[in-house]
Design an enzyme around this catalytic site. Sequence first.
Site, PDB file in Angstrom:
ATOM      1  CG  ASN A   1      -8.549   1.286   0.028  1.00 50.41           C
ATOM      2  OD1 ASN A   1      -8.446   2.252  -0.724  1.00 50.41           O
ATOM      3  ND2 ASN A   1      -8.323   0.049  -0.383  1.00 50.41           N
TER       4      ASN A   1
ATOM      5  CD1 TRP B   1     -13.734   9.801 -14.587  1.00 47.23           C
ATOM      6  CD2 TRP B   1     -12.326  10.828 -13.198  1.00 47.23           C
ATOM      7  NE1 TRP B   1     -12.730  10.354 -15.340  1.00 47.23           N
ATOM      8  CE2 TRP B   1     -11.846  10.976 -14.526  1.00 47.23           C
ATOM      9  CE3 TRP B   1     -11.587  11.386 -12.151  1.00 47.23           C
ATOM     10  CZ2 TRP B   1     -10.665  11.685 -14.814  1.00 47.23           C
ATOM     11  CZ3 TRP B   1     -10.419  12.083 -12.446  1.00 47.23           C
ATOM     12  CH2 TRP B   1      -9.977  12.228 -13.775  1.00 47.23           C
TER      13      TRP B   1
ATOM     14  CD1 TRP C   1     -11.600   9.991  -6.278  1.00 47.58           C
ATOM     15  CD2 TRP C   1     -13.409   9.271  -7.393  1.00 47.58           C
ATOM     16  NE1 TRP C   1     -12.681  10.086  -5.432  1.00 47.58           N
ATOM     17  CE2 TRP C   1     -13.799   9.659  -6.086  1.00 47.58           C
ATOM     18  CE3 TRP C   1     -14.378   8.779  -8.254  1.00 47.58           C
ATOM     19  CZ2 TRP C   1     -15.125   9.550  -5.645  1.00 47.58           C
ATOM     20  CZ3 TRP C   1     -15.707   8.682  -7.824  1.00 47.58           C
ATOM     21  CH2 TRP C   1     -16.058   9.065  -6.532  1.00 47.58           C
TER      22      TRP C   1
ATOM     23  CD1 TRP D   1     -17.929  11.776 -17.946  1.00 44.68           C
ATOM     24  CD2 TRP D   1     -18.668   9.818 -17.196  1.00 44.68           C
ATOM     25  NE1 TRP D   1     -16.872  10.899 -17.970  1.00 44.68           N
ATOM     26  CE2 TRP D   1     -17.297   9.683 -17.514  1.00 44.68           C
ATOM     27  CE3 TRP D   1     -19.350   8.693 -16.706  1.00 44.68           C
ATOM     28  CZ2 TRP D   1     -16.592   8.485 -17.359  1.00 44.68           C
ATOM     29  CZ3 TRP D   1     -18.646   7.506 -16.544  1.00 44.68           C
ATOM     30  CH2 TRP D   1     -17.292   7.414 -16.869  1.00 44.68           C
TER      31      TRP D   1
ATOM     32  CD1 TRP E   1      -1.186  -0.584  -3.948  1.00 46.96           C
ATOM     33  CD2 TRP E   1      -1.559   0.554  -5.851  1.00 46.96           C
ATOM     34  NE1 TRP E   1      -1.710  -1.446  -4.876  1.00 46.96           N
ATOM     35  CE2 TRP E   1      -1.956  -0.791  -6.047  1.00 46.96           C
ATOM     36  CE3 TRP E   1      -1.702   1.449  -6.909  1.00 46.96           C
ATOM     37  CZ2 TRP E   1      -2.486  -1.243  -7.259  1.00 46.96           C
ATOM     38  CZ3 TRP E   1      -2.234   0.992  -8.113  1.00 46.96           C
ATOM     39  CH2 TRP E   1      -2.607  -0.331  -8.280  1.00 46.96           C
TER      40      TRP E   1
ATOM     41  CD  GLU F   1      -2.742  -1.270  -0.038  1.00 43.71           C
ATOM     42  OE1 GLU F   1      -3.158  -0.260  -0.623  1.00 43.71           O
ATOM     43  OE2 GLU F   1      -2.934  -2.422  -0.480  1.00 43.71           O
TER      44      GLU F   1
HETATM   45  P1  FAD Z   1      -3.472   1.712   5.257  1.00 43.56           P
HETATM   46  O1  FAD Z   1      -4.257   0.587   4.686  1.00 43.56           O
HETATM   47  O2  FAD Z   1      -2.930   1.523   6.608  1.00 43.56           O
HETATM   48  O3  FAD Z   1      -2.287   2.021   4.231  1.00 43.56           O
HETATM   49  C1  FAD Z   1      -1.084   2.686   4.631  1.00 43.56           C
HETATM   50  C2  FAD Z   1      -0.833   3.903   3.786  1.00 43.56           C
HETATM   51  O4  FAD Z   1      -0.608   3.544   2.434  1.00 43.56           O
HETATM   52  C3  FAD Z   1      -1.993   4.873   3.748  1.00 43.56           C
HETATM   53  O5  FAD Z   1      -1.998   5.686   4.888  1.00 43.56           O
HETATM   54  C4  FAD Z   1      -1.718   5.640   2.462  1.00 43.56           C
HETATM   55  O6  FAD Z   1      -0.751   6.631   2.642  1.00 43.56           O
HETATM   56  C5  FAD Z   1      -1.122   4.548   1.574  1.00 43.56           C
HETATM   57  N1  FAD Z   1      -2.162   3.951   0.732  1.00 43.56           N
HETATM   58  C6  FAD Z   1      -2.977   2.931   1.063  1.00 43.56           C
HETATM   59  N2  FAD Z   1      -3.757   2.597   0.008  1.00 43.56           N
HETATM   60  C7  FAD Z   1      -3.428   3.437  -0.993  1.00 43.56           C
HETATM   61  C8  FAD Z   1      -3.881   3.605  -2.332  1.00 43.56           C
HETATM   62  N3  FAD Z   1      -4.817   2.811  -2.863  1.00 43.56           N
HETATM   63  N4  FAD Z   1      -3.338   4.592  -3.068  1.00 43.56           N
HETATM   64  C9  FAD Z   1      -2.375   5.391  -2.562  1.00 43.56           C
HETATM   65  N5  FAD Z   1      -1.904   5.278  -1.312  1.00 43.56           N
HETATM   66  C10 FAD Z   1      -2.419   4.310  -0.533  1.00 43.56           C
HETATM   67  N6  FAD Z   1      -5.390   8.012   0.098  1.00 43.56           N
HETATM   68  C11 FAD Z   1      -4.912   9.190   0.562  1.00 43.56           C
HETATM   69  O7  FAD Z   1      -3.947   9.202   1.318  1.00 43.56           O
HETATM   70  N7  FAD Z   1      -5.498  10.373   0.177  1.00 43.56           N
HETATM   71  C12 FAD Z   1      -6.573  10.429  -0.670  1.00 43.56           C
HETATM   72  O8  FAD Z   1      -7.048  11.533  -1.010  1.00 43.56           O
HETATM   73  C13 FAD Z   1      -7.105   9.194  -1.136  1.00 43.56           C
HETATM   74  N8  FAD Z   1      -8.212   9.168  -1.945  1.00 43.56           N
HETATM   75  C14 FAD Z   1      -8.672   7.967  -2.409  1.00 43.56           C
HETATM   76  C15 FAD Z   1      -9.786   7.951  -3.269  1.00 43.56           C
HETATM   77  C16 FAD Z   1     -10.276   6.747  -3.770  1.00 43.56           C
HETATM   78  C17 FAD Z   1     -11.461   6.760  -4.703  1.00 43.56           C
HETATM   79  C18 FAD Z   1      -9.654   5.540  -3.410  1.00 43.56           C
HETATM   80  C19 FAD Z   1     -10.165   4.223  -3.947  1.00 43.56           C
HETATM   81  C20 FAD Z   1      -8.562   5.527  -2.549  1.00 43.56           C
HETATM   82  C21 FAD Z   1      -8.056   6.739  -2.047  1.00 43.56           C
HETATM   83  N9  FAD Z   1      -6.949   6.761  -1.165  1.00 43.56           N
HETATM   84  C22 FAD Z   1      -6.460   7.969  -0.721  1.00 43.56           C
HETATM   85  C23 FAD Z   1      -6.218   5.518  -0.812  1.00 43.56           C
HETATM   86  C24 FAD Z   1      -6.696   4.806   0.481  1.00 43.56           C
HETATM   87  O9  FAD Z   1      -8.080   4.658   0.479  1.00 43.56           O
HETATM   88  C25 FAD Z   1      -6.270   5.516   1.751  1.00 43.56           C
HETATM   89  O10 FAD Z   1      -4.894   5.836   1.691  1.00 43.56           O
HETATM   90  C26 FAD Z   1      -6.492   4.623   2.986  1.00 43.56           C
HETATM   91  O11 FAD Z   1      -7.852   4.286   3.091  1.00 43.56           O
HETATM   92  C27 FAD Z   1      -6.044   5.351   4.225  1.00 43.56           C
HETATM   93  O12 FAD Z   1      -6.246   4.583   5.363  1.00 43.56           O
HETATM   94  P2  FAD Z   1      -5.032   3.989   6.201  1.00 43.56           P
HETATM   95  O13 FAD Z   1      -4.064   5.060   6.513  1.00 43.56           O
HETATM   96  O14 FAD Z   1      -5.607   3.217   7.329  1.00 43.56           O
HETATM   97  O15 FAD Z   1      -4.362   3.023   5.123  1.00 43.56           O
END
Ligand code: FAD
Length: 482
Positions: free
Chosen positions: A352, A370, A393, A317, A288, A285
């Site tokens: 997420n 979107w 997105w 859209w 990512w 993650e």
């Molecule tokens: P954990 O599961 O603990 O992951 C650890 C860290 O990894 C996160 O804190 C984040 O920095 C990074 N991460 C995790 N998943 C992703 C991912 N898919 N893409 C990029 N980085 C990721 N994340 C944001 O930080 N800011 C946003 O504005 C954002 N918008 C999103 C919009 C959509 C439509 C989707 C599908 C995902 C988005 N995410 C975003 C990614 C992800 O949903 C969040 O980072 C995550 O839910 C944060 O929770 P956590 O810190 O407990 O994540």
Amino acid sequence: MKKLNVIWFRNDLRLVDNKALSSAIEDAKQQDAAVLGLFIATPVTWQQHNMADIKQDFIRRRVSCLQQESAEINLTMLAVEGTDYHAVVEIFNQLTQQYKLKVFIQTDYEIDEIQRDNQVEACLTQADSELIRFDSQCIMPPGSILNQQGAVYKVFTPFKRKWLSVLFQQGVQCLAKPAVITQNVFPVKSLTLKGFKAMNAGDLCSKAWPVEQAAIIQQLRSFCQQTVADYAKLRDYPAVLGTSKLSAYLAVGAISAAQCVARLQLEAPDAWALDKTGAEVWLSELVWREFYKHILVAYPNLIKHQAFQAETDAISWSKDKGAFHAWCSGNTGYPIVDAAMRQLNQTGWMHNRLRMITASFLVKDLHIDWRWGERYFMSKLIDGDFSANNGGWQWAASTGTDAVPYFRIFNPVTQSQRFDHNGDFIRAYIPELAKFDAKTIHWPHKYSQLVADAGYVKPIVDHAQARKVTLALFAEVKQGKD
Ligand code: FAD
């Protein structure tokens, strides 16, 4: 003229593992310069960039804390108000009237921020001062992970493989918090800049998120010690605290990605190199996060809201504002979607799995652009981050790089049954459905009278029908493309 090294804090609101800060202090020692930490709030630009009130509140709280933490190492840190990015240039202009400056920054990747930094650099250069940049938002800076042809990876899995191989080769280094500064303490009273105001964030105040460095590091530590082992199993269940909830801290740089990986390595030294362990999946993650930043730097047009798969910009859209409003407010009649949107509206954060479900629903059930959803998320999220939000997105909308194929359409009811099987998450956010049991809560409309009595809305769209429309919309623009 007196020499002054300025650490201009932006998305690196921390003392530990901060290259700009450590270098500014080290350089000041050698050059016999004074050191100053500086943060400039730009509420007008933040507004233009759709930054959520809760994120603004969070930044202000973190900055106040950083001022206290800076004082402990004898670093004066000023937090000033500068309306917008033009005002920022003016502040540096003022400083150059009194000091020969070296300004140390961590690079930003978005267009307006790049422009702002270039303007500041031009202003400094003119005054015989300097801007010194550190590319440290990612562990592997954008442009450093390339394929055999020397090009940027557009697909995540090979990017991750290469990223990991570099990590294993070079390891991960974190800079320690700088020692107490003994030389040339900056005389604060010599500057007259407009002070930093607290804001009224109303109901969406960020106080549920601690901002002290010690508390943030403790959250990382206990996640790595207690939760990460089960991350692969639990991370998809929104009713469970199975993820780190560190995103808000990573977004403003209150913690660095390198700190996360170093801690993970320390707590799970064997697990993180093995496939599909919790530690390995969590590391993915973080990769990512870096992947989307690398993509943004390589394709700067993304910031102009263009689809990565350009042909999808031809999709017509829906502009149904009523349906959009129902989605925003959590009143679509699809319980998991509504509970998720209410979580976002009430807390400034969304799980997420739910970000994926709600994004898919907006695009593939309501056929709304979107970009409307992307903007709405940004305006509400405490962790709003352009590259992750845009990446997420465009992934969900099947318009992005390495996105979900357009014909894979989430069914919101089966997603709900799978990831909130007892309905606990839905019940937490939709009091109208509190009395429905685990079997009926995911699609309560079979009991229409009970639903009406409970005051819950009817579904605004038929999923099976909407699915067909999505397939047709994409088929039209994809013809001859795939
Ligand atoms: P954990 O599961 O603990 O992951 C650890 C860290 O990894 C996160 O804190 C984040 O920095 C990074 N991460 C995790 N998943 C992703 C991912 N898919 N893409 C990029 N980085 C990721 N994340 C944001 O930080 N800011 C946003 O504005 C954002 N918008 C999103 C919009 C959509 C439509 C989707 C599908 C995902 C988005 N995410 C975003 C990614 C992800 O949903 C969040 O980072 C995550 O839910 C944060 O929770 P956590 O810190 O407990 O994540």
